[in-house]
Design a protein around this motif. Structure first.
Motif: not given
Length: 303
Positions: A207, A223, A43, A211
């Motif tokens: 992520y 997660r 990420a 998103y």
């Protein structure tokens, strides 16, 4: 309801990347307990790469690189140095949080306003996206979700219908037989850990740049562990991982929907906790597991 199903697919995508990668690694005998850290590094690197170069493709490439490097460190320690997989994974997860926080501060300082990028665009597939209900749910997603549509059946075919899959499963069930056949067990396991790094890095990038379009050090929020649990609950099978992802994706979508609508008499914290409560409940109520015989056991070749 359609919006809820759309969000289910969106939130389920990174979980499916993580759980499928975990299925392969654990089938070979290695629990990638560093999955949370791999998600987070993916990420972070995905966001930084996309932000600095203004290219989402570069961001995804950076995420894959960070995921592979993190997985390689984990694999070297657990596969080749034969160290405890749970302890090593926990240490790397903690290290990832510190590394991301430190490097984010070094590169960007303390920004006055949140740093953002434009997330991956939705790409409606002509004709298919017009199908009632199914169209907007499955065929109006981003490229990473479409890629997962191919990965799931390909994973099942590779694991159960090919000689490569037989080697992977044998490495987790009877590594001595793999060794006798002249195949390096440690190499097989290390490669599968690296594959988990690739897919975990992509999951993390989903992520940040697929998103939300931003990065915070707490954005993964456990997660990775949910993806880890889906592998267990799905009995180390891509089909089971897909089913588990649908359940958890729907739960998270429901939690997001309830938070945005106010939730009535219930506090928001309850809805945030829903996926984690579900993980505990399903783990407790599951009656049997088809655990690979040598899962978590380092292979030590006899002289």
């Amino acid at each position: 309801m359609i919006n809820l199903l759309i969000v289910t697919v969106v939130m389920g995508t990174p979980l499916l990347y993580g759980s499928i990668s975990e299925v392969f690694a654990e089938r070979s005998g290695v629990m990638v307990t560093a999955i949370e850290g791999i998600f987070l590094m993916g990420a972070w690197a995905g966001f930084v790469g996309a932000y600095l170069t203004k290219s989402l493709l570069v961001g995804v490439a950076c995420a894959i690189g960070a995921g592979v490097l993190t997985a390689a460190l984990y694999g070297w320690i657990t596969v080749y140095l034969k160290q405890h997989q749970v302890v090593t994974g926990t240490a790397i997860n903690i290290l990832a949080v510190g590394m991301c926080s430190f490097l984010q501060r070094v590169i960007f300082g303390v920004p006055v306003s949140p740093l953002t990028v434009t997330p991956l665009p939705m790409l409606p597939i002509p004709l298919l996206s017009k199908i009632p209900v199914l169209g907007p749910v499955f065929f109006n997603q981003n490229i990473l979700t479409y890629l997962m549509y191919l990965i799931v059946p390909a994973s099942y075919f590779l694991l159960y219908k090919t000689s490569i899959g037989l080697i992977i499963r044998s490495a987790g069930e009877n590594p001595e037989a793999v060794d006798v056949a002249g195949i390096n067990v440690d190499r097989v396991r290390f490669i599968l850990v690296l594959v988990a790094g690739v897919m975990g890095g992509i999951a993390g990038a989903f992520y940040s740049i697929g998103y939300l379009g931003m990065f915070t050090t707490n954005m993964i929020g456990g997660r990775g562990w949910i993806a880890f649990a889906i592998c267990f609950l799905g009995n180390w099978n891509p089909k089971g991982a897909l089913a588990g992802t649908v359940v958890f994706g729907f739960t998270e979508a429901l939690a997001i929907s309830m938070q945005s609508s106010g939730g009535g008499f219930f506090p928001n914290e309850l809805f945030i906790a829903l996926p984690y409560i579900l993980t505990i409940v399903l783990t407790i109520t599951r009656k049997s597991f088809n655990v690979p015989a040598q899962l978590g056991v380092p292979y030590k070749k006899e002289n």
